[in-house]
Design a protein around this motif. Structure first.
Motif, PDB file in Angstrom:
ATOM      1  N   THR A 265       0.855  -1.204   0.000  1.00  0.00           N
ATOM      2  CA  THR A 265       0.000   0.000   0.000  1.00  0.00           C
ATOM      3  C   THR A 265       0.878   1.236   0.000  1.00  0.00           C
ATOM      4  N   GLN A 416     -10.341   0.464  -1.357  1.00  0.00           N
ATOM      5  CA  GLN A 416      -8.976   0.464  -0.834  1.00  0.00           C
ATOM      6  C   GLN A 416      -8.169  -0.634  -1.506  1.00  0.00           C
ATOM      7  N   THR A 501     -12.177  -0.385   8.340  1.00  0.00           N
ATOM      8  CA  THR A 501     -11.625   0.243   7.133  1.00  0.00           C
ATOM      9  C   THR A 501     -10.598   1.332   7.435  1.00  0.00           C
ATOM     10  N   ASP A 503     -11.472   4.304   7.903  1.00  0.00           N
ATOM     11  CA  ASP A 503     -12.099   5.545   7.446  1.00  0.00           C
ATOM     12  C   ASP A 503     -13.292   5.903   8.331  1.00  0.00           C
ATOM     13  N   ARG A 518      -9.868   9.575   6.763  1.00  0.00           N
ATOM     14  CA  ARG A 518      -9.350   8.567   7.678  1.00  0.00           C
ATOM     15  C   ARG A 518      -9.675   8.934   9.112  1.00  0.00           C
TER      16      ARG A 518
END
Ligand code: ATP
Ligand code: MG
Length: 652
Positions: A265, A416, A501, A503, A518
């Motif tokens: 990532t 994501q 997540t 988020d 986030r």
């Protein structure tokens, strides 16, 4: 907030009538996907060709200590056969990939499915001859050239696990990923042209390989023909080998749960993680979301401007579109070279129907003015998309009016690296869009909004909290490469029983979802929690502001203060009056509670190579604690950070 935030944009009658999924179908299919996931995904499993059909569909446990995620677990298939071979009988001469090079002076290439087959097989045979077999790791460090797609598909064909490292990354970042994945081969090119400049990729690879095992081999594709150093026995010349290689290669039989790729990532929140995606469920999910989210129809020309170094390039340039037999455009360049009209020129030239890009690119182009759009015929466009971060209503409106001519639905796709494909998005023929809202869950996706500290599920509308997903979908990541414990800890420990997540999100009165950024980016000012994205949107809505990033910093009285980094539009000068003007602007747009405490003029913002603002670095600077900035290997322009540190506003 500005009035665009409240207005909704329903699909036109024609769009609703012609779309794969209209409003009724969405409700019916969504309900079915939730009440009977096994039945729903069994049916969707037929989107791909199986060598051996699956008998089980879903085998998932989100319980900490026992997390496992399996889909179609006893099925067997090959991803490259699904993306290429199965199309040959009906569309062998159809263009699979349109390649548009960095410079418009060089001609585009049209690669048919037949070509794609031959080239992928050659690359696969070369890799096999270099000793790569099923389960081995291959690093791809390439420009956006067709050979990057051949390399991905060649790995899939022989069962090797690819891990793409974006060509803008440094030798250090490359070495870390070669070593982390224990790769056998690095595929690279002599140079990577981008925006008129050539990056010496092979030289970078040479430097990286100094820090890797000396058994690692290097396959070098010719892009510019530049001279490179050559290590005999280690370096292999792709073009010479391809001239001799056989154009057929039997695809390896893969289990549905064999890894397809590892992708590190981007690291905007911490150390990069090696996200692992597997074969069967991933492909079903990538193919389905590509077709339905973009309302892709046979014969359409589809363009996603991402790089294959990001998950977006994996799922929505290569695997999803090719599994669907689509024509996918691959662009080597940047939006502003030779000038800011490039995207729109390419749309006109190739008569693009679906266009998918990032808010950061739109904001940059919006700042250059409308003149760059005027000259291009954009009448082929049908659906527009965005991905990567929340799109502020100002940019949404510009995209809708100036690019889409008010007639193209905008799919704001929230997802994501970890999710493999879209988890929330409006669908073009089904939903009345709200600028900045991710709107509705995709099929099979069960979002829940939790109270951040008590972890209580918030019922009813409207609510705001952290976003978790209550059950699995086929495209979900399976583990972190080599560290299943970190996988469980990162995603399943804070809110037991759910996929977390990271988020924040709100669900409005109409039951539609808005991603607020986030959770780390939520600030608490005098007891009021607010997402930094809201303050940023307000700032960007001011005519003189091109871009803004907002973070919290320790404040004696309020707990946290609001620290804003502001980049002005070209031609605007920073001044004390403008500071006051912006502060008042935010007060009227949101309220006195959101009034910025500190505004720093930022000539540039620290971003990942995919264009995301690295707020964790901005937080450190705002806290006057910039000694340990953490991993910065994925930063696009490290020099930006030095300027911000030098001119920081909060000095103790
Ligand atoms: P890392 O996890 O290493 O910090 P990253 O999260 O930046 O990296 P990605 O997986 O590419 O890497 O980004 C996913 C995140 O991007 C989401 O969690 C969300 O915060 C943001 N995002 C993506 N698409 C949208 C969207 N349409 N609206 C709002 N936010 C989005
Ligand atoms: Mg992330």
């Amino acid at each position: 907030m500005s009035d665009t935030a409240e207005k909704t944009y329903p699909p036109s009658d024609a769009m609703a009538a012609g779309a794969h999924v209209n409003a009724d179908a969405y409700t019916r299919m969504y309900d079915a996907s939730i009440s009977d996931p096994d039945g729903f995904w069994r049916e969707q499993g037929a989107r791909v060709d199986w060598i051996k059909p699956f008998s089980t569909v879903k085998d998932v446990d989100f319980t900490l200590g026992n997390v496992h995620i399996n889909w179609y677990a006893d099925g067997e298939l090959n991803v490259s056969a699904n993306c290429i071979d199965r199309h040959l009988a009906t569309r062998g001469d159809q263009t699979a990939i349109i390649w548009e090079p960095d410079s418009p002076e060089d001609g585009a290439l049209h690669i048919t499915y037949n070509d794609l087959h031959a080239n992928t097989c050659k690359m696969a045979n070369i890799l096999r001859d270099m000793g790569v077999g099923k389960g081995d790791r291959v690093i791809i460090y390439m420009p956006m050239i067709p050979e990057a797609a051949y390399a991905m598909l060649a790995c899939a064909r022989i069962g090797a696990i690819h891990s793409i490292v974006f060509a803008g990354f440094s030798p250090d970042a490359l070495a870390a990923r070669v070593n982390g994945s224990e790769a056998k081969v690095v595929i690279t090119a002599d140079q990577a042209p981008r925006g008129g400049r050539n990056t010496a990729l092979k030289t970078n690879a040479d430097q990286a390989l100094l820090h890797c095992k000396d058994t690692v081999k290097c396959l070098v594709v010719k892009r510019t023909g530049a001279q490179t150093t050559w290590v005999d026995g280690r370096d292999y010349d792709y073009n010479a080998l391809a001239a001799e290689a056989s154009a057929t290669c039997e695809p390896e039989v893969m289990n549905a749960e064999d890894p397809l790729f590892i992708l590190y990532t981007s690291g905007s929140t911490g150390m990069p993680k090696g996200v692992v995606h597997t074969t069967g469920g991933y492909l079903v999910y990538a193919a389905m979301t590509h077709e339905i989210t973009f309302d892709y129809h046979d014969g359409d020309i589809y363009w996603c401007t991402a790089d294959v170094g990001w998950v977006t390039g994996h799922s929505y340039i290569v695997y999803g579109p090719l599994a669907n037999g689509a024509t996918t455009l691959m662009f080597e360049g940047v939006p502003t070279y030779p000038d800011a009209s490039r995207f729109w020129q390419v749309c006109e030239k190739h008569k693009v129907n679906q266009f998918y890009t990032a808010p950061t690119a739109l904001r940059a182009l919006m700042g250059k003015g409308r003149d760059f759009v005027k000259g291009a015929d954009l009448s082929s466009l049908k659906v527009l998309g965005t991905v990567g971060e929340p799109i502020n209503p100002e940019a949404w409106k510009w995209y809708n009016e100036v690019i889409g001519g008010g007639r193209c639905p905008i799919v704001d796709t929230w997802w994501q690296t970890e999710t493999g494909g879209h988890l929330m998005t409006p669908l073009p023929g089904a939903h009345a869009m709200k600028p900045g809202a991710a709107m509705k869950p995709f099929f099979g996706v069960k979002p829940v909004v939790l109270e951040p500290t008590s972890a209580e599920v918030l019922q009813g509308d409207p609510v705001e909290g952290v976003l978790c997903i209550a059950d699995s979908w086929p495209g979900q990541m399976r583990t972190i490469w080599g560290d299943h414990e970190r996988f469980e800890k990162t995603y399943f420990s804070d809110y037991p029983g759910y996929y977390f997540t990271g988020d924040g999100c709100k669900r409005d009165e109409g039951g539609d979802y808005w991603i607020t950024g986030r959770v780390d980016d939520v600030i608490n000012v005098s007891g009021h929690r607010m997402g930094t994205a809201e303050v940023e949107s307000a700032l960007v809505a001011h005519g003189k502001v091109a871009e803004a990033a907002v973070v919290g910093y320790p404040h004696d009285i309020k707990g946290q203060g609001i620290y804003c980094y502001v980049t002005l539009m070209g031609g605007e000068e920073p001044s004390e009056e403008l500071r006051v003007e912006l502060r008042n602007w935010v007060r009227t747009e949101i309220g006195p509670i959101a009034s910025p405490d500190l505004i720093q003029w930022a000539p540039g913002l620290p971003k990942t190579r995919s264009g995301k603002i690295m707020r964790r670095i901005l937080r450190k600077i705002a806290e006057d604690d910039f000694g340990a900035l953490g991993d910065t290997s994925t930063l696009a322009e490290p020099a930006v950070v030095d300027d911000l540190i030098e001119n920081r506003m909060n000095r103790s």
